[in-house]
Design an enzyme around this catalytic site. Sequence first.
Site, PDB file in Angstrom:
ATOM      1  N   HIS A  68       0.841  -1.192   0.000  1.00 57.82           N
ATOM      2  CA  HIS A  68       0.000   0.000   0.000  1.00 57.82           C
ATOM      3  C   HIS A  68       0.878   1.245   0.000  1.00 57.82           C
ATOM      4  O   HIS A  68       2.044   1.200   0.402  1.00 57.82           O
ATOM      5  CB  HIS A  68      -0.899   0.016   1.225  1.00 57.82           C
ATOM      6  CG  HIS A  68      -1.966  -1.028   1.200  1.00 57.82           C
ATOM      7  ND1 HIS A  68      -3.058  -0.966   2.036  1.00 57.82           N
ATOM      8  CD2 HIS A  68      -2.126  -2.143   0.456  1.00 57.82           C
ATOM      9  CE1 HIS A  68      -3.843  -2.006   1.811  1.00 57.82           C
ATOM     10  NE2 HIS A  68      -3.292  -2.745   0.855  1.00 57.82           N
ATOM     11  N   GLU A  70       0.911   3.811   1.953  1.00 63.67           N
ATOM     12  CA  GLU A  70       1.421   4.154   3.276  1.00 63.67           C
ATOM     13  C   GLU A  70       2.617   3.285   3.657  1.00 63.67           C
ATOM     14  O   GLU A  70       3.588   3.776   4.246  1.00 63.67           O
ATOM     15  CB  GLU A  70       0.322   3.985   4.349  1.00 63.67           C
ATOM     16  CG  GLU A  70      -0.889   4.852   4.131  1.00 63.67           C
ATOM     17  CD  GLU A  70      -2.007   4.160   3.356  1.00 63.67           C
ATOM     18  OE1 GLU A  70      -3.172   4.458   3.628  1.00 63.67           O
ATOM     19  OE2 GLU A  70      -1.704   3.333   2.472  1.00 63.67           O
ATOM     20  N   CYS A  98      -6.156   1.874   5.751  1.00 69.52           N
ATOM     21  CA  CYS A  98      -6.801   0.620   6.141  1.00 69.52           C
ATOM     22  C   CYS A  98      -6.251   0.187   7.508  1.00 69.52           C
ATOM     23  O   CYS A  98      -5.269   0.762   7.998  1.00 69.52           O
ATOM     24  CB  CYS A  98      -6.531  -0.446   5.084  1.00 69.52           C
ATOM     25  SG  CYS A  98      -4.830  -1.071   5.099  1.00 69.52           S
ATOM     26  N   CYS A 101      -2.403  -0.594   7.501  1.00 72.42           N
ATOM     27  CA  CYS A 101      -1.558   0.605   7.458  1.00 72.42           C
ATOM     28  C   CYS A 101      -1.651   1.384   8.762  1.00 72.42           C
ATOM     29  O   CYS A 101      -0.639   1.914   9.242  1.00 72.42           O
ATOM     30  CB  CYS A 101      -1.943   1.474   6.271  1.00 72.42           C
ATOM     31  SG  CYS A 101      -1.561   0.678   4.692  1.00 72.42           S
TER      32      CYS A 101
END
Length: 169
Positions: A68, A70, A98, A101
């Site tokens: 992701h 992040e 999410c 993260c």
Amino acid sequence: MTAKKSKTEDNIELMISDDEKYMLAALGESRKALEENEVPIGCIIVGGDSVIARGHNLTQTLNDPTAHAEMQAITAAAAYLSGKYLDRCTLYVTVEPCPMCAAALNWAQIGKIVYGCKDPKRGFSLFKPSLLHPKTEVVSGILDGECEKLMKEFFAKKRKAKTIRKKNK
């Protein structure tokens, strides 16, 4: 939050906040993800007054569900700072992080998170107690319309392509 003058491509002066300025940079990262046919989420990390890390979704490219935006930025920022704690940093991300993260941001003890649009299906705010470090400040809704528009257009295009594939079978 301070406001600064900024010029558009047409040389028009605008007053924008630091949060908006940095969210525009995160949106730039999300457009990179979009160009790579990834979910258009972009992220930057600011330390002091400088961008020290950038990331965008790479889950398809790397065949890695943890890639992701992040996660990419956390890794880059920790390497830049030569340390795992980001307590004096601010993360700007186009969509609410999410749970995965958010937990990583907890471990990194991020000082502040600024996100654009909410993720009503998978965002960390669905979970109580919070997954974030107790000292982490959260700001939401910065350029949320632009952030949400990118996501909606991306998924509408995906749904349309899926419908066309089904018709052609």
